[in-house]
Enzyme design. Structure first.
Site, PDB file in Angstrom:
ATOM      1  CE  LYS A  45      -3.511  -2.992   0.114  1.00  0.00           C
ATOM      2  NZ  LYS A  45      -4.334  -3.613   1.121  1.00  0.00           N
TER       3      LYS A  45
HETATM    4  C1  LIG Z   1      -5.106  -4.498   1.801  1.00  0.00           C
HETATM    5  C2  LIG Z   1      -6.662  -4.372   1.510  1.00  0.00           C
HETATM    6  C3  LIG Z   1      -7.406  -4.626   2.821  1.00  0.00           C
HETATM    7  C4  LIG Z   1      -6.891  -5.293   4.115  1.00  0.00           C
HETATM    8  O1  LIG Z   1      -6.016  -4.653   4.583  1.00  0.00           O
HETATM    9  P1  LIG Z   1      -4.806  -5.477   5.579  1.00  0.00           P
HETATM   10  O2  LIG Z   1      -4.135  -4.347   6.271  1.00  0.00           O
HETATM   11  O3  LIG Z   1      -3.952  -6.282   4.863  1.00  0.00           O
HETATM   12  O4  LIG Z   1      -5.824  -6.130   6.743  1.00  0.00           O
HETATM   13  C5  LIG Z   1      -8.778  -4.457   2.708  1.00  0.00           C
HETATM   14  N1  LIG Z   1      -9.378  -3.765   1.825  1.00  0.00           N
HETATM   15  C6  LIG Z   1      -8.760  -3.372   0.698  1.00  0.00           C
HETATM   16  C7  LIG Z   1      -9.466  -2.709  -0.521  1.00  0.00           C
HETATM   17  C8  LIG Z   1      -7.416  -3.710   0.649  1.00  0.00           C
HETATM   18  O5  LIG Z   1      -6.759  -3.424  -0.520  1.00  0.00           O
END
Ligand SMILES: *Cc1c(COP(=O)(O)O)cnc(C)c1O
Length: 386
Positions: A187
């Site tokens: 991210k």
């Molecule tokens: C990455 C992601 C999540 C989950 O995030 P984590 O921090 O890995 O639990 C939830 N929703 C979306 C759209 C994501 O891209």
């Protein structure tokens, strides 16, 4: 292999982590509120609650909004499964609202129509979870108007959208009741695992904080009975251990300081792609006026002919050529678990399914080099013409 996404770790990150490791606080120390305050400030929000990951954050947000058995929660099928699972953890039922092809975000028109039907059937959702896909905000003003008209809460899955903006303001700062961000390494900023739940509502913030740590408060002011002594803590609800460590928070703060630079790099690289990919017939992502994407993903669509695409072949060929493309996402309603649970199947969200058939995420991250983008484009040309 050029990956589709990767973290950017620099000396400042190492120094921040090293400092916290010798500070005496590995968790439940001062680095967490420091990170929360800095994050809230950047996003122009009053409260931010750091959590162990965005999935935990979505779970807490649903609980804070009162989601429980008998409730309906609606989300977008073009997302990671966590956007739907959070409601299931609370015993609620999940339904899906189709996306708009241009933005891949929840369609306001589809939502409006589904709400009219649901009202007649007395099955209105308690919470709607729009997803800012690839870092592009949903049309939050329009979603807010529907939330107010039909009386549901807006929980934005902003996992992709750290630092993105809509109508000149940071994502999260307005419109949604709660926004949840992810700090997974792919991210925008990372803490390894981690997430942030942000809101302007003090009551929701207090509930989130309580549930993040077992439903326990150590604050005398918040206790139901006057504490007998300074050792007293009260469990007031059934919560979890969804805390972020100080080690992670220190990394998060160091990353957050470079957020503007990360954005500028992602934006510049995204701007290179249209010229490099011209003539390949790909559908490229677009950012409407008034939006600033965080450019978490550069998701293109391989064109379709008679309901078929070459995506699988293009994907394999690119991987062979060392380009780590990926696909975001398999529509959630087509996952076997969701099909069994809700009776969903092909045709339920036609735009999401059309998008998915061609979907391909190309490499995009701050340290990607323009020469590597040329390599990506060259490989795509080979893959598509083969
Ligand atoms: C990455 C992601 C999540 C989950 O995030 P984590 O921090 O890995 O639990 C939830 N929703 C979306 C759209 C994501 O891209």
């Amino acid at each position: 292999m050029i990956p589709y996404a990767t973290q950017t770790i620099e000396e400042a990150d190492l120094a921040a982590v090293r400092a916290v490791l010798t500070s005496g606080w590995l968790t439940q120390g001062p680095a967490v509120p420091q990170f929360e305050q800095a994050f809230a400030q950047v996003h122009q929000m009053r409260h931010a609650c750091a959590v162990s990951n965005a999935t935990a954050g979505l779970h807490l947000a649903c609980l804070a909004l009162g989601v429980g058995p008998g409730d309906w929660v609606w989300t977008s099928p073009i997302s990671f499964v966590a956007s739907a699972n959070c409601a299931l953890y609370c015993g609620a039922q999940v339904d899906f609202v189709d996306v708009e092809l241009a933005t891949r975000n929840m369609s306001v028109a589809a939502l409006s129509e589904k709400l009219q039907q649901a009202k007649r059937l007395n099955k209105l959702p308690k919470v709607v979870i729009p997803v800012h896909f690839a870092g592009l905000s949903c049309d939050m003003a329009a979603l807010r108007a529907l939330a107010d008209e039909y009386g549901f809460a807006l929980l934005a899955d902003a996992s992709h959208a750290v630092g993105a903006s809509y109508r000149g303001q940071p994502v999260g700062s307005q419109w949604a009741d709660i926004s949840v961000f992810s700090f997974h390494p792919v991210k925008i900023i990372t803490t390894g695992e981690g997430g942030m739940v942000a809101t302007n509502d003090a009551k929701l913030a207090a509930k989130l904080e309580l549930l993040r740590s077992h439903g326990i408060t150590r604050s005398a002011a918040l206790m139901e009975a006057p504490p007998e002594g300074p050792w007293v803590y009260e469990q007031q609800d059934l919560g979890f251990n969804y805390r972020l460590t100080d080690i992670q928070a220190a990394l998060g703060s160091a990353q957050l300081e470079r957020l503007a630079a990360f954005h500028a790099q992602r934006e510049a690289l995204a701007a290179n792609y249209p010229a490099l990919l011209a003539g390949l017939g790909l559908v490229l992502p677009e950012v409407p006026k008034g939006y600033r994407s965080s450019w978490h993903l550069y998701a293109v669509q391989v064109p379709e002919q008679n309901g078929q695409t070459d995506r699988a072949r293009v994907f394999h060929r690119l991987r062979e050529l060392g380009i780590g493309v990926n696909v975001h996402y398999i529509p959630i309603h087509l996952q076997p678990y969701q099909r069994r649970l809700g009776g969903f199947g092909p045709g339920y969200c036609p735009n999401a399914e059309t998008y998915y058939r061609g979907a391909l995420s190309l490499p995009l991250y701050p340290t990607l080099r323009p020469e590597q983008q040329q390599e990506v484009a060259h490989a795509l040309k080979q893959a598509i013409s083969a």
